[in-house]
Scaffold this motif. Sequence first.
Motif, PDB file in Angstrom:
ATOM      1  N   ALA A 207       0.832  -1.205   0.000  1.00  0.00           N
ATOM      2  CA  ALA A 207       0.000   0.000   0.000  1.00  0.00           C
ATOM      3  C   ALA A 207       0.867   1.256   0.000  1.00  0.00           C
ATOM      4  O   ALA A 207       0.556   2.240  -0.679  1.00  0.00           O
ATOM      5  N   TYR A 208       1.950   1.225   0.781  1.00  0.00           N
ATOM      6  CA  TYR A 208       2.880   2.358   0.762  1.00  0.00           C
ATOM      7  C   TYR A 208       3.491   2.525  -0.626  1.00  0.00           C
ATOM      8  O   TYR A 208       3.613   3.643  -1.141  1.00  0.00           O
ATOM      9  N   MET A 209       3.903   1.422  -1.243  1.00  0.00           N
ATOM     10  CA  MET A 209       4.533   1.495  -2.568  1.00  0.00           C
ATOM     11  C   MET A 209       3.569   2.068  -3.610  1.00  0.00           C
ATOM     12  O   MET A 209       3.949   2.871  -4.454  1.00  0.00           O
ATOM     13  N   ALA A 210       2.318   1.648  -3.535  1.00  0.00           N
ATOM     14  CA  ALA A 210       1.329   2.147  -4.488  1.00  0.00           C
ATOM     15  C   ALA A 210       0.999   3.614  -4.247  1.00  0.00           C
ATOM     16  O   ALA A 210       0.538   4.313  -5.155  1.00  0.00           O
ATOM     17  N   ALA A 211       1.243   4.088  -3.033  1.00  0.00           N
ATOM     18  CA  ALA A 211       0.949   5.488  -2.694  1.00  0.00           C
ATOM     19  C   ALA A 211       1.989   6.438  -3.272  1.00  0.00           C
ATOM     20  O   ALA A 211       1.695   7.612  -3.516  1.00  0.00           O
ATOM     21  N   TYR A 219       5.663  12.436  -1.232  1.00  0.00           N
ATOM     22  CA  TYR A 219       5.248  11.356  -0.333  1.00  0.00           C
ATOM     23  C   TYR A 219       6.421  10.509   0.178  1.00  0.00           C
ATOM     24  O   TYR A 219       6.201   9.500   0.844  1.00  0.00           O
ATOM     25  N   SER A 220       7.627  10.904  -0.135  1.00  0.00           N
ATOM     26  CA  SER A 220       8.787  10.095   0.255  1.00  0.00           C
ATOM     27  C   SER A 220       8.789   9.779   1.751  1.00  0.00           C
ATOM     28  O   SER A 220       8.572  10.664   2.582  1.00  0.00           O
ATOM     29  N   PRO A 221       9.045   8.516   2.114  1.00  0.00           N
ATOM     30  CA  PRO A 221       9.148   8.180   3.548  1.00  0.00           C
ATOM     31  C   PRO A 221      10.355   8.809   4.216  1.00  0.00           C
ATOM     32  O   PRO A 221      10.494   8.739   5.430  1.00  0.00           O
ATOM     33  N   TYR A 222      11.234   9.419   3.409  1.00  0.00           N
ATOM     34  CA  TYR A 222      12.409  10.099   3.953  1.00  0.00           C
ATOM     35  C   TYR A 222      12.225  11.613   3.972  1.00  0.00           C
ATOM     36  O   TYR A 222      13.183  12.351   4.202  1.00  0.00           O
ATOM     37  N   GLY A 223      11.016  12.062   3.717  1.00  0.00           N
ATOM     38  CA  GLY A 223      10.769  13.497   3.664  1.00  0.00           C
ATOM     39  C   GLY A 223       9.975  13.997   4.857  1.00  0.00           C
ATOM     40  O   GLY A 223       9.889  13.342   5.901  1.00  0.00           O
ATOM     41  N   ASN A 224       9.355  15.167   4.679  1.00  0.00           N
ATOM     42  CA  ASN A 224       8.637  15.829   5.770  1.00  0.00           C
ATOM     43  C   ASN A 224       7.125  15.675   5.708  1.00  0.00           C
ATOM     44  O   ASN A 224       6.409  16.330   6.443  1.00  0.00           O
ATOM     45  N   HIS A 225       6.629  14.804   4.795  1.00  0.00           N
ATOM     46  CA  HIS A 225       5.183  14.684   4.638  1.00  0.00           C
ATOM     47  C   HIS A 225       4.715  13.274   5.003  1.00  0.00           C
ATOM     48  O   HIS A 225       3.964  12.634   4.259  1.00  0.00           O
ATOM     49  N   LEU A 226       5.169  12.802   6.138  1.00  0.00           N
ATOM     50  CA  LEU A 226       4.844  11.439   6.555  1.00  0.00           C
ATOM     51  C   LEU A 226       3.362  11.281   6.861  1.00  0.00           C
ATOM     52  O   LEU A 226       2.776  10.218   6.611  1.00  0.00           O
ATOM     53  N   GLU A 227       2.739  12.315   7.407  1.00  0.00           N
ATOM     54  CA  GLU A 227       1.296  12.235   7.678  1.00  0.00           C
ATOM     55  C   GLU A 227       0.520  12.102   6.379  1.00  0.00           C
ATOM     56  O   GLU A 227      -0.436  11.321   6.286  1.00  0.00           O
ATOM     57  N   GLU A 228       0.931  12.854   5.363  1.00  0.00           N
ATOM     58  CA  GLU A 228       0.262  12.785   4.069  1.00  0.00           C
ATOM     59  C   GLU A 228       0.477  11.418   3.425  1.00  0.00           C
ATOM     60  O   GLU A 228      -0.423  10.861   2.784  1.00  0.00           O
ATOM     61  N   LEU A 229       1.699  10.862   3.582  1.00  0.00           N
ATOM     62  CA  LEU A 229       1.973   9.516   3.071  1.00  0.00           C
ATOM     63  C   LEU A 229       1.068   8.495   3.753  1.00  0.00           C
ATOM     64  O   LEU A 229       0.521   7.595   3.106  1.00  0.00           O
ATOM     65  N   GLU A 230       0.917   8.636   5.064  1.00  0.00           N
ATOM     66  CA  GLU A 230       0.071   7.713   5.813  1.00  0.00           C
ATOM     67  C   GLU A 230      -1.381   7.778   5.317  1.00  0.00           C
ATOM     68  O   GLU A 230      -2.046   6.751   5.151  1.00  0.00           O
ATOM     69  N   LYS A 231      -1.869   8.999   5.073  1.00  0.00           N
ATOM     70  CA  LYS A 231      -3.242   9.159   4.581  1.00  0.00           C
ATOM     71  C   LYS A 231      -3.420   8.521   3.208  1.00  0.00           C
ATOM     72  O   LYS A 231      -4.426   7.868   2.931  1.00  0.00           O
ATOM     73  N   ARG A 232      -2.417   8.701   2.336  1.00  0.00           N
ATOM     74  CA  ARG A 232      -2.548   8.130   0.985  1.00  0.00           C
ATOM     75  C   ARG A 232      -2.437   6.607   1.035  1.00  0.00           C
ATOM     76  O   ARG A 232      -3.127   5.907   0.294  1.00  0.00           O
TER      77      ARG A 232
END
Length: 847
Positions: A207-211, A219-232
């Motif tokens: 699911a993370y990969m598809a996001a 949406y990078s897991p190494y960036g500053n938008h982890l909450e947005e990644l989680e939502k997607r």
Amino acid sequence: MERKNSKRQNKEILKNGLIIATIVLLFSLGSVIFWVSTFKIPSLDSFEQRKVAESTKIYDRTGKVLLYDVFQNIKRTVVPFEEISRHIKNATIAIEDKEFYEHNGIKPTAFLRAVLVNLQKGEFSQGGSTITQQVVKNSLLTNEKSVSRKLKEWLLALRLEKELDKETILSMYLNEIPYGGSLYGIEEASQTFFGKRASELTLPEAAYMAALPKAPSYYSPYGNHLEELEKRKNLVLNEMLRSGFITEEENAQAKEAEVEFKPQEEKGIKAPHFVMFVKDYLEKKYGQEVLERGGLRVVTTLDYEMQKKGEEITKKFALENKEKFNAENAALIAINPKTGEILTMVGSRDYFDTEIDGNFNVGTAFNRQPGSAFKPFAYAEAFKKGYMPETALFDLETEFSTLCDSEGNPINPSQKKEDVCYSPVNYDGIFRGPLTMREALAQSINVPSVKTLYLAGMNDTLTLAKDMGITSLTDIGRYGLTLVLGGGEVSLLEMTNAYGVFANDGIKNHYQSIIEIREKGGNILEINKKNEERVLPSEIARKISDVLSDNKARAPAFGETSYLYFPNREVAVKTGTTNDYRDAWIIGYTPSIAVGAWAGNNDNSPMEKKVAGFIIAPLWNAFMQEVLATIPNESFVRPQQIDPEVFYLIKPVLRGKWQGGTSFPIDKISGKIATPYTPIETQGEVLTGGIHSILYWVDKNNPQGPSPATPADDPQFVRWEYKVREWVLSHNIIESNETIIPQTFDDIHKPEFEPKISIINPLWGKQYELQEKVLVSINYSGRYPLMKIEYYLNGIYIGNSMKEPFVFFFVPQEFNYIKQTNELKVLVYDSVFNKTESSLIFEVKQN
């Protein structure tokens, strides 16, 4: 008969028209078919070479230092369809193309919608919606927006569906799709993010990969938008549930599952936090496709030499702070306030340090409270309203909540004190009594600062902060008077840029990271232009800078030679420490540079109970020392001084007098009421009316207007006043009343007592040589002894004499403004500051 012939002729014309139209249509279709037959299904064999050749390159401000090549060391590993986890296949179809197995390459409804949108817009930006189309798009050699390209994309998608089966197409998609930076294909992404093969991906991992592909940088897991990644990621799971790929139970379990990403690998990148900040901007503005294939040449604002110093210093002091203060991380931002250009961005002690999630950019994150670093905004708004740096406030233990009485007890007995009362303390637990706003801000004293925020107004202070560039403090009801002590979340980048407004005389330049962007053909796509906006009157900005650079005013708290002080340089600076010791801030500036630094822990755990002056100031000082050696030595423009003629017309409390609110001017020598002839040098005042809080003397919304008729109407008056009166009694202070007002007028300073003088040398009209030593002497008579004589040549001060026999010499050629005809003026003071002046004209021979 004629009617029949006419009908027959019409039928013949219609028949012939249809034949011609059919021929044209067939010919057109044949041409299209022939054109389409010439299309070649692009091969993926040259994928890596194509990406490298067209990669976006990011440079420092010189355009010579390559910070990052987006597709340098490109990584892609092709794997067969059967070696890809079913979860990632299903997740991709659910989020990207639910009808993948039903359509023939394009969705007719989407096709028609795209045509209509493109016709309306006059451009060709719509259409690549199916997975098949995306395979085609990702395989084309150009990224131009044209009719032919879109037709090729649609037609090739149809042809691809006829030549290849669905599994092969999906395999091509998953093997080529970008996952951020130089990562391409699900196998490489799976290995990079999770250290496992694509066949081993779990449902939540899939699911993370598809996001990610929608916006890999964002949406990078190494960036500053982890909450947005989680939502997607959760959106992907919901779409999988809706499509029947997973059950309700699997959906719930996947959302709750703990997924651990591998540490980010170090690769050929300089200034990584800044580069990722720029890359995110490019992706948002121009899209992933342009970033991947645009061949952009991006010249940024970064000063790489300064950046290297910043990274080195930040890491050194952060590691020291870890041992000394339990503060393992730090961040640093430097901006040119005259342009808004970001010169340095260090988002952590080390981008590749997995111990602290070093890739997370603390400098741009909106999850830190600024502590007392927010105070200057409240003081600036107060100064705008008419308060002054000299305004007197009482630093006393004060209850501010209207739900509690003056002693700090809830008015409603059913409520708990800790829930409704608010009585802040200072960092050292000491209450100092009367202070000026200058002293309170310079020494970061809390209680007067909370009072200042109340006087300035919460809404107006937040509006000013927003105008100056603080965008995150939007929930006014959330903060209350704790705002001035740093009760809201902000970013170091925005705070530093907002302080740049003070540095730039009240003019805001929004922070910039880009100087120029060129397309691969050389055309300029974007160029940085100044976008100045005055958001603060220059006089207010100058007052704040004057206070924050006043080493004498801050010395009682920080010492004369603290880390905030730079010999022979004017630097304005403010520290900030949150009450729970989770954040330590310092932001300082000159007219040429604004530098902000932060220390703390990424997990938000508290540090040792030390103020920012101990924790973060040494790091900031070390960086400023390096920077100041490379920039001009500029001084701040001084704020206007109060005209002595109107000084005593200003309310005493506004100019620092707390002993009373009614002023009577006196002559300090005679002790009598001053007259228009009393010199400014001997003017003083007596104050009456008693000692009260400022709310007794001023309407907070109109401080320089009339005093309030009923001060108790202000909801804070009773609480402030109670503590002031308590303080007066505890210190046994005797308050002045009307009996101390003199009854007679100044009889020392009268016109008849002015000194009488005449200039006896040089001689009126006499011509002197340029090199000649000219004697100046006078005759004097008066009631009081002569104290001082000042001498002016052509209106410019040239010296004085202060003792008998009061003679003075000058040589004309020593003054470059000497003329043939010149005026000499002498200004004479007697011992009680009565003064008079006299002048004469003399000649100087010109060579």
